[in-house]
Structure formats: structure tokens, C-alpha cells
Design a protein around this motif. Structure first.
Motif, PDB file in Angstrom:
ATOM      1  N   PRO A   1       0.822  -1.211   0.000  1.00 16.51           N
ATOM      2  CA  PRO A   1       0.000   0.000   0.000  1.00 16.51           C
ATOM      3  C   PRO A   1       0.855   1.261   0.000  1.00 16.51           C
ATOM      4  O   PRO A   1       1.896   1.307   0.671  1.00 16.51           O
ATOM      5  CB  PRO A   1      -0.797  -0.105   1.306  1.00 16.51           C
ATOM      6  CG  PRO A   1      -0.725  -1.529   1.719  1.00 16.51           C
ATOM      7  CD  PRO A   1       0.537  -2.084   1.142  1.00 16.51           C
TER       8      PRO A   1
ATOM      9  N   ALA B   1       0.441   3.859   1.489  1.00 19.91           N
ATOM     10  CA  ALA B   1       0.556   4.434   2.834  1.00 19.91           C
ATOM     11  C   ALA B   1       1.851   4.021   3.531  1.00 19.91           C
ATOM     12  O   ALA B   1       2.290   4.701   4.465  1.00 19.91           O
ATOM     13  CB  ALA B   1      -0.640   4.011   3.686  1.00 19.91           C
ATOM     14  N   LEU B   2       2.459   2.929   3.073  1.00 19.41           N
ATOM     15  CA  LEU B   2       3.701   2.491   3.721  1.00 19.41           C
ATOM     16  C   LEU B   2       4.911   3.281   3.228  1.00 19.41           C
ATOM     17  O   LEU B   2       6.011   3.146   3.785  1.00 19.41           O
ATOM     18  CB  LEU B   2       3.947   0.988   3.491  1.00 19.41           C
ATOM     19  CG  LEU B   2       3.352   0.052   4.537  1.00 19.41           C
ATOM     20  CD1 LEU B   2       1.851   0.163   4.619  1.00 19.41           C
ATOM     21  CD2 LEU B   2       3.761  -1.389   4.250  1.00 19.41           C
TER      22      LEU B   2
ATOM     23  N   GLU C   1      -1.999  -3.924   6.173  1.00 16.08           N
ATOM     24  CA  GLU C   1      -3.014  -3.045   6.787  1.00 16.08           C
ATOM     25  C   GLU C   1      -2.617  -2.656   8.208  1.00 16.08           C
ATOM     26  O   GLU C   1      -2.768  -1.497   8.613  1.00 16.08           O
ATOM     27  CB  GLU C   1      -4.378  -3.760   6.824  1.00 16.08           C
ATOM     28  CG  GLU C   1      -5.083  -3.775   5.484  1.00 16.08           C
ATOM     29  CD  GLU C   1      -6.209  -4.824   5.433  1.00 16.08           C
ATOM     30  OE1 GLU C   1      -6.664  -5.265   6.513  1.00 16.08           O
ATOM     31  OE2 GLU C   1      -6.593  -5.203   4.318  1.00 16.08           O
TER      32      GLU C   1
ATOM     33  N   ALA D   1       0.016  -0.086   7.907  1.00 16.14           N
ATOM     34  CA  ALA D   1      -0.514   1.173   7.361  1.00 16.14           C
ATOM     35  C   ALA D   1      -1.377   1.913   8.373  1.00 16.14           C
ATOM     36  O   ALA D   1      -1.345   3.146   8.439  1.00 16.14           O
ATOM     37  CB  ALA D   1      -1.312   0.895   6.084  1.00 16.14           C
ATOM     38  N   ASP D   2      -2.139   1.176   9.202  1.00 15.97           N
ATOM     39  CA  ASP D   2      -3.019   1.888  10.159  1.00 15.97           C
ATOM     40  C   ASP D   2      -2.327   2.170  11.491  1.00 15.97           C
ATOM     41  O   ASP D   2      -2.957   2.651  12.436  1.00 15.97           O
ATOM     42  CB  ASP D   2      -4.351   1.134  10.352  1.00 15.97           C
ATOM     43  CG  ASP D   2      -4.199  -0.170  11.152  1.00 15.97           C
ATOM     44  OD1 ASP D   2      -3.159  -0.380  11.798  1.00 15.97           O
ATOM     45  OD2 ASP D   2      -5.149  -0.976  11.140  1.00 15.97           O
TER      46      ASP D   2
END
Ligand SMILES: NC(=O)c1ccc[n+]([C@@H]2O[C@H](COP(=O)([O-])OP(=O)(O)OC[C@H]3O[C@@H](n4cnc5c(N)ncnc54)[C@H](OP(=O)(O)O)[C@@H]3O)[C@@H](O)[C@H]2O)c1
Length: 332
Positions: A122, A124-125, A289, A292-293
Motif C-alpha cells: 500500500p 501508505a507504507l 493493513e 498502514a493503520d
């Protein structure tokens, strides 16, 4: 960390640098033919690969291993960028896509991997090193342990897998008692939301956890070392009708278990090892995930990076466990 741009297919070199384990405890960095992606495969320019606790036996030597290993082996925690595709995998990823993947020869500049065994990382990483495979293993152990909010969970061994499981369990709302040897591991466990419990003589640790749990012991105990003594300890820490999860790989010989105690306590004993690729890939998605979160802070868990030429030092660090070491990655 800077992002390297993907080389075009026309400029891909015919040869590459790869680490070769020539004998127990010995590596050479050699030139090897660059692999070509086969049917359903993509070629990845490797950005890095983690070193796994399960790599230690082959580094130390066992009678059943044959040396030299193949170039790049036993690197199986790779991530990198897709630079070419073989037949049937042309549309799987865009050129330059960042991926983490399941493979076996990632201590090298390039590896051809099945497209179905690669996960687009992702955005986001960002450029964070993402050894997806070991995080996915931790996710699998956590999922197999079926830990839920309110559970009291013992994790025996705060190495990388133990730390990931401890963090996921704490984030899920479990009370986590993390049994570790090194002050560094105990401090880390505290930072991950677990209660550190210093390793010690088996009976003393059981009594300490009995005291901390008001005599109840643990709903779940996860053994994350792969040795007899931690397995025995984890078995003792589970309450009646609780769950014992064997996450460690017991590679160095047969184990004895107190089957009488397992039977009498009515334990569920769960194997924390997953072999099915599709399940591993789903766990890798879960791992991405969680990173990322913000549930998993990989910058904290991946503690050391080594260039390919220093791969021997990287393995020695895994063996010798210098202060502050949890997970090493090798960057070609
Ligand atoms: N289930 C899976 O899918 C999976 C995946 C990968 C690995 N594994 C297995 O899980 C285990 C842990 O792997 P890892 O990658 O987390 O390795 P790791 O980061 O090297 O951690 C090893 C852990 O074992 C502890 N340890 C080593 N020798 C010990 C001893 N004599 N007594 C007590 N504790 C000892 C270490 O404690 P210190 O930190 O204090 O040294 C550390 O907590 C290994 O057996 C590995 O093969 C399982």
C-alpha cells in the motif's frame, strides 16, 4: 530512504550480485545470472530481505543441509520493485510497483517470483522497509490463536514473531504477559502494550504469572522460540480448557510433551505454522493493513539493516543478539 527508479527492461543487466552460503557460517557475494521471469512470474529488483529466526539452523549447520546453497537462499522475506513480467503475468503489476513477496532466494539483486505470491505494498507504507512474509507469519499465528478482547495471553519469547503477536494481541484488547530474556526485549514488550515478565526458572515464571493473574493463568499461551524449555513453560501457563499455540519451529530434534497434563487440562493445541500460499497472502494483506493503520510500527521492529556484503554479520547478529537487535534486513 530514497526510492530507486525501476530500470527499463532493455537496461536490465544479464548478471547480478547474490549472496551464496558456501558452508555453515560462511557467505560469499558472487556474480550469478540474473533470473528471467517464467510463466506467471514477475522479476523483482530486490530492495531488501529480512533474516528469519528459522534461518539460524542452516547458518549454524545441520547434517541434513547441503552446501553451497543456491544464490540468494535462504532469503525468504523479500520486498522490492517489479521490473519485468513473464508470460501470463504482464498485467499483474505496473512497472516499478512496490511489492512484498513469498520466495526463497531474496539475498540477491533480483529474484523471479510468482505474481500470485507478490502483494502490492500500500502507498501508505511509503518507502518503509516491508519484509511482508515474517509480519504475515505473525498475523497468521495471531489469527490461529483466535485471541479476542479480554483474553489473558502469555507470549513466551519476544523475538520478531513474538513481538508481532504480542502487539496484535494487545491491540485486539487482550491482556498480554510477555516472557522474554533480554532487558531490550522486555522494554520493547512494554512499549508494545504488553506486561514484561522476565524469563527465569520454569516454576518461578509459572508462579509469577499465577500471581499476576490471581491464580487463573492464561486463556492462551503462544510459544515463539522453538525450543523444548519454552514449549514446556508455555504449556504450564495455559489455564484449564485454554489454548496452547506453537509458533516456534522445532527444528533441532524431537520434543517431549506432558500429554497427561495436556489431556487433563483439556488444552486445545494449535500449530502456528501456515503452509497454504493463499492464506499466507491474505495474512500479508492483513500485515500491510496493520502497518498502514499504525497498529504495527515496523520502524521499531526492524532494528538493523546490512548491505549484502555484510550478510555474514547480519546472520551473526541474529545468532549473538546484540543489545537493541530484534530484526535484521539485508539490502542488496
Ligand atoms: N509460525 C511461523 O509461521 C514462524 C515464522 C517464522 C519463524 N518461526 C519460528 O518462530 C521462532 C521465533 O522466530 P523469530 O523469527 O521471532 O526469531 P527471533 O527474532 O530470532 O527470536 C527468537 C526468540 O527466541 C528466544 N530464544 C532463543 N534462544 C532461547 C533460549 N535458549 N531460551 C529462551 N529463549 C530463547 C529469543 O530470546 P532473546 O531475544 O532473548 O535472544 C527470541 O525471543 C523460531 O522457532 C522460528 O523458527 C515461526
Amino acid at each position: 530512504m530514497t526510492v530507486s527508479s525501476a530500470p527499463s527492461r532493455a537496461t536490465l543487466p544479464a548478471r547480478m550480485r547474490a549472496a551464496v552460503m558456501t558452508a555453515p557460517g560462511r557467505f560469499e557475494v558472487r556474480e550469478a545470472p540474473r533470473p528471467a521471469p517464467g510463466q506467471g512470474q514477475v522479476l523483482v529488483a530486490v530492495d531488501g530481505s529480512g533474516i528469519c529466526g528459522s534461518n539460524l539452523p542452516v547458518f549454524e549447520g545441520r547434517p541434513w543441509f547441503a552446501y553451497p546453497l543456491a544464490p540468494g537462499a535462504p532469503g525468504h522475506e523479500g520486498w522490492g520493485r517489479v521490473v519485468a513480467a513473464g508470460p501470463g503475468a504482464e498485467g499483474a503489476f505496473t512497472a516499478g510497483a512496490r511489492v512484498a513477496f513469498l520466495s526463497g532466494a531474496a539475498f540477491a539483486e533480483y529474484e523471479a517470483v510468482d505474481a500470485a505470491a507478490a502483494l502490492a505494498v500500500p502507498a501508505a507504507l511509503g518507502d518503509l522497509p516491508f519484509p511482508g512474509e515474517p509480519v504475515a507469519c505473525g498475523v497468521n499465528v495471531f489469527r490461529r490463536a483466535r485471541i479476542v478482547r479480554g483474553d489473558v495471553v502469555a507470549v513466551v519469547g519476544i523475538g520478531f514473531i513474538g513481538a508481532v503477536v504480542a502487539r496484535l494481541a494487545a491491540a485486539a484488547g487482550a491482556r498480554v504477559l510477555a516472557v522474554g530474556r533480554r532487558p531490550f526485549a522486555l522494554d520493547l514488550a512494554g512499549a508494545l502494550g504488553a506486561e514484561p515478565v522476565p524469563w527465569g526458572e520454569r516454576g518461578a515464571v509459572v508462579e509469577e504469572i499465577r500471581r499476576r493473574t490471581g491464580g487463573a493463568l492464561c486463556d492462551v499461551a503462544v510459544e515463539a522460540v522453538g525450543l523444548q524449555a519454552p514449549l514446556d513453560l508455555a504449556s504450564d501457563l495455559v489455564r484449564e480448557s485454554g489454548r496452547l499455540v506453537v509458533a516456534g519451529f522445532h527444528q533441532d530434534g524431537l520434543r517431549t510433551v506432558d500429554l497427561c497434563a495436556w489431556n487433563w487440562k483439556g488444552l486445545d493445541v494449535v500449530n502456528g505454522h501456515e503452509r497454504r500460499r493463499e492464506v499466507m497472502m491474505d495474512a500479508m494483506r492483513g500485515a500491510a493493513e496493520a502497518v498502514a493503520d499504525g497498529t504495527l510500527d515496523l520502524a521499531r521492529l526492524v532494528t538493523h539493516a546490512f548491505p549484502l556484503e555484510a550478510i555474514g554479520e547480519a546472520f551473526a547478529a541474529l545468532r549473538d543478539r546484540p543489545d537493541g537487535f530484534l530484526k535484521g534486513v539485508v539490502r542488496p
